[in-house]
Design a protein around this motif. Structure first.
Motif, PDB file in Angstrom:
ATOM      1  N   SER A 260      -8.187   6.466  -7.063  1.00  0.00           N
ATOM      2  CA  SER A 260      -7.231   5.441  -7.473  1.00  0.00           C
ATOM      3  C   SER A 260      -5.923   6.044  -7.977  1.00  0.00           C
ATOM      4  CB  SER A 260      -7.840   4.538  -8.552  1.00  0.00           C
ATOM      5  OG  SER A 260      -8.145   5.278  -9.721  1.00  0.00           O
TER       6      SER A 260
ATOM      7  N   VAL B  37      -1.499   5.790   2.024  1.00  0.00           N
ATOM      8  CA  VAL B  37      -2.775   5.923   1.311  1.00  0.00           C
ATOM      9  C   VAL B  37      -3.557   7.128   1.859  1.00  0.00           C
ATOM     10  CG1 VAL B  37      -4.646   4.621   0.245  1.00  0.00           C
ATOM     11  CG2 VAL B  37      -2.753   3.386   1.286  1.00  0.00           C
TER      12      VAL B  37
ATOM     13  N   TYR C  60      -6.309   0.158   1.649  1.00  0.00           N
ATOM     14  CA  TYR C  60      -5.791   1.077   2.666  1.00  0.00           C
ATOM     15  C   TYR C  60      -4.932   0.368   3.709  1.00  0.00           C
ATOM     16  CZ  TYR C  60      -8.701   4.955   1.065  1.00  0.00           C
ATOM     17  OH  TYR C  60      -9.257   5.971   0.316  1.00  0.00           O
TER      18      TYR C  60
ATOM     19  N   ARG D  38       0.240   6.305 -11.991  1.00  0.00           N
ATOM     20  CA  ARG D  38      -1.157   5.860 -11.865  1.00  0.00           C
ATOM     21  C   ARG D  38      -2.053   6.575 -12.866  1.00  0.00           C
ATOM     22  NH1 ARG D  38      -1.582   2.697  -7.362  1.00  0.00           N
ATOM     23  NH2 ARG D  38       0.244   2.806  -5.980  1.00  0.00           N
TER      24      ARG D  38
ATOM     25  N   ILE E 232      -9.533   1.183  -3.759  1.00  0.00           N
ATOM     26  CA  ILE E 232      -8.104   1.005  -3.482  1.00  0.00           C
ATOM     27  C   ILE E 232      -7.957   0.359  -2.112  1.00  0.00           C
ATOM     28  CG2 ILE E 232      -7.385   2.955  -4.913  1.00  0.00           C
ATOM     29  CD1 ILE E 232      -7.070   4.598  -2.336  1.00  0.00           C
TER      30      ILE E 232
ATOM     31  N   PRO F 192      -3.157   6.319  -3.209  1.00  0.00           N
ATOM     32  CA  PRO F 192      -1.925   5.606  -2.835  1.00  0.00           C
ATOM     33  C   PRO F 192      -0.655   6.421  -3.015  1.00  0.00           C
ATOM     34  CG  PRO F 192      -3.322   4.310  -4.336  1.00  0.00           C
ATOM     35  CD  PRO F 192      -3.820   5.704  -4.359  1.00  0.00           C
TER      36      PRO F 192
ATOM     37  N   ILE G 186       0.809  -1.214   0.000  1.00  0.00           N
ATOM     38  CA  ILE G 186       0.000   0.000   0.000  1.00  0.00           C
ATOM     39  C   ILE G 186       0.846   1.270   0.000  1.00  0.00           C
ATOM     40  CG2 ILE G 186      -2.018  -1.055   1.069  1.00  0.00           C
ATOM     41  CD1 ILE G 186      -0.961  -0.042   3.749  1.00  0.00           C
ATOM     42  N   TRP G 187       2.166   1.133  -0.134  1.00  0.00           N
ATOM     43  CA  TRP G 187       3.042   2.294  -0.118  1.00  0.00           C
ATOM     44  C   TRP G 187       3.281   2.801  -1.532  1.00  0.00           C
ATOM     45  CZ3 TRP G 187       4.252   4.423   4.507  1.00  0.00           C
ATOM     46  CH2 TRP G 187       4.014   3.635   5.638  1.00  0.00           C
TER      47      TRP G 187
END
Length: 411
Positions: free
Chosen positions: A278, A366, A245, A46, A243, A282, A5-6
Motif C-alpha cells: 500500500s 501501480v 491496479y 503514503r 490497492i 501506487p 491509480i496514478w
C-alpha cells in the motif's frame, strides 16, 4: 467514478506523462526503458499516512514489496521501522543504515547463518515460525551472550478472501503456529523456557491484497484474545491492505479505516502493522517503449522478467500512452513482452489509440510492489533500473543491470 491509480504528482501535458515534475520523454532519453519510475513524494506521503493512522503504535514497512538502500534511508528519516524476511533483505537494511533495533526478521525457514548474523547485529526482534527455530535461535543467542527478543507467529484461522497464493492466515498455511490446534500456546511455553529468549509479542499476517476489513477485525479479535491468555501486551497484525491496479477496481480502505477496525479489538495492546504494497505499489510507474504492433498485440521491451505477477496469479494492470497526445479512436490492445513465452502478457484488452506505433512510450501504473522484487533475468534480460523523481529531478536509486553483470557470475 473511476479509481485514480496514478502517483500523486502525475500530470499530463500535451499528452505526455510527467511524474515528480519530470516528463516521460526525458526519463526515457536519460535513463532508458524499461524503467521503474518511483515518485518519492507519493511514497513518502503514503508512509506518513500510516504513521498518522497509528501514532501510538509501530509501523514496520514490509520490505519484500520493494527494498533498496535509498528506500531504507527514506524510511529511517520518516521514523518507520522495517521488516525483512531473508538474509539478503537484512543486508539491504544494514547497507541503508537502518538502526538494528527497528528491524524485525520474518521467514519460515531462516538459516542458522542468517539468524546468527541478525542476532550479532542487534536486531530488534525475530519472528519465530517453528519449534525448530525456537531451539535454534535460543542456542545462537546463548552462544553470543545476548537475550533475543522474539515474537511468535500465529495462524489465526482466518480466510482473507484473496488469491490462494497470497493467503497466509489459514490452518493450511506454511507459516506460523496454529492457534486452534494449540501449537501457538505450546510455542509460548517453549520460548518462556529458554533463558536466552524474551517473549516480546505475538504476530499474525493473514495475507495480501485484502479489501474486506472484517477479515482483519476477526484476526485482531482472535489474536487479542490469545494475547490476554498468555499475558502478552504487544501485537503485530502484519500487513495485507489491498490497492487498486485498474480504474475499475474498488476504492481500497485507507490506513486510518483499517486501524480503526483493528483498534476496536485490541484495546490496551501495543499494536504494530506492516504495510508494504500500500506504500510502494501506487508510487511507481513502469515505463516501456513499444517495439512492434501486430494486430491486437502491442509488444514492449520488457515483460514477464520485470513483472511476473500477471503470469503468476492473473494480476490485472492497465496502460496508457505516455509520450504524446493522440486523437485517434481507442481500440482494445493486449500488451505483451519480448520473452519466448505465450504467457508473457502484461495487460489484456487495454484501450489504446489506433495509431499506436513502434517507438511510442507506454506507462503501466501501480508498478512499485513486488515487480522489481520478483524481477528475474529470464531469457538473460537485464533487470531495469529504479529511477526516483521529485521536484523536477530524476536520479537512479537502483542502476540498470548490464550484460556484464549477467556474465560476471559465469565461470
Amino acid at each position: 467514478m473511476s479509481l485514480d491509480i496514478w502517483p500523486q504528482t502525475a500530470a499530463w501535458h500535451d499528452g505526455e506523462l510527467h511524474l515528480g515534475g519530470v516528463g516521460a520523454v526525458e526519463l526515457a532519453r536519460t535513463h532508458g526503458t524499461p524503467a521503474y519510475v518511483l515518485d518519492e513524494a507519493d511514497f513518502t506521503a503514503r508512509a506518513r499516512a500510516w504513521l498518522d493512522a497509528l501514532p501510538d503504535g509501530d509501523v514496520h514497512y514490509g520490505g519484500k514489496a520493494f527494498l533498496c538502500p535509498e528506500v531504507v534511508r527514506w524510511l529511517d528519516r520518516l521514523g518507520l521501522s522495517l521488516d525483512v524476511c531473508t538474509g539478503g533483505e537484512l543486508a539491504v537494511a544494514m547497507a541503508g543504515g537502518m538502526p538494528p533495533e527497528r528491524v524485525v526478521f520474518h521467514g519460515n525457514n531462516k538459516s542458522p547463518a542468517e539468524l546468527r548474523r541478525a542476532v550479532a547485529w542487534g536486531i530488534g526482534c525475530v519472528v519465530v515460525d517453528s519449534f525448530t527455530e525456537i531451539a535454534r535461535l535460543a542456542e545462537i543467542a546463548a552462544s553470543l551472550g545476548v537475550r533475543q527478543r522474539v515474537m511468535i507467529r500465529v495462524t489465526p484461522g482466518v480466510d482473507p478472501h484473496t488469491h490462494a497464493f497470497i493467503a497466509t492466515g489459514g490452518e493450511d498455511s506454511k507459516f506460523g503456529f496454529s492457534l486452534s490446534a494449540g501449537a501457538a500456546a505450546l510455542a509460548v511455553e517453549r520460548v518462556a523456557a529458554e533463558p536466552s529468549l524474551e517473549l516480546y509479542g505475538l504476530h499474525s499476517h493473514i495475507g495480501s491484497q485484502i479489501f474486506e476489513l472484517d477479515a482483519f477485525g476477526t484476526a485482531a479479535a482472535r489474536m487479542a484474545g490469545f494475547a490476554a491468555e498468555v499475558g502478552v501486551t504487544r501485537l503485530d497484525l502484519g500487513g495485507g491492505l489491498g490497492i487498486g491496479y485498474t480504474p475499475d477496481d474498488p476504492t481500497p480502505p485507507t490506513p486510518a479505516e483499517l486501524v480503526t477496525v483493528l483498534r476496536k479489538e485490541t484495546a490496551g495492546l501495543r499494536l504494530a502493522v506492516e504495510p508494504g504494497r500500500s506504500i510502494a505499489g501506487p508510487s511507481t510507474v513502469a515505463l516501456y517503449e513499444i517495439g512492434t504492433v501486430k494486430g491486437p498485440f502491442v509488444s514492449v521491451n520488457g515483460g514477464m522478467s520485470d513483472n511476473p505477477r500477471p503470469g503468476m496469479y492473473g494480476a490485472a494492470y492497465t496502460a496508457s500512452l505516455a509520450g504524446r497526445a493522440s486523437d485517434a479512436p481507442l481500440s482494445p490492445f493486449t500488451v505483451v513482452g519480448k520473452h519466448c513465452e505465450s504467457g508473457d502478457v502484461l495487460v489484456r484488452d487495454v484501450p489504446l489509440p489506433d495509431d499506436v506505433r513502434p517507438g511510442d512510450l507506454l506507462a503501466v501504473p501501480v508498478s512499485g510492489a513486488y515487480q522489481r522484487s520478483m524481477a528475474s533475468n529470464y531469457n538473460h534480460v537485464p533487470r531495469p533500473p529504479v529511477v526516483a523523481v521529485r521536484d523536477g529531478e530524476a536520479r537512479a536509486i537502483v542502476r540498470r543491470e548490464s550484460e556484464e553483470d549477467l556474465l560476471r557470475l559465469y565461470l
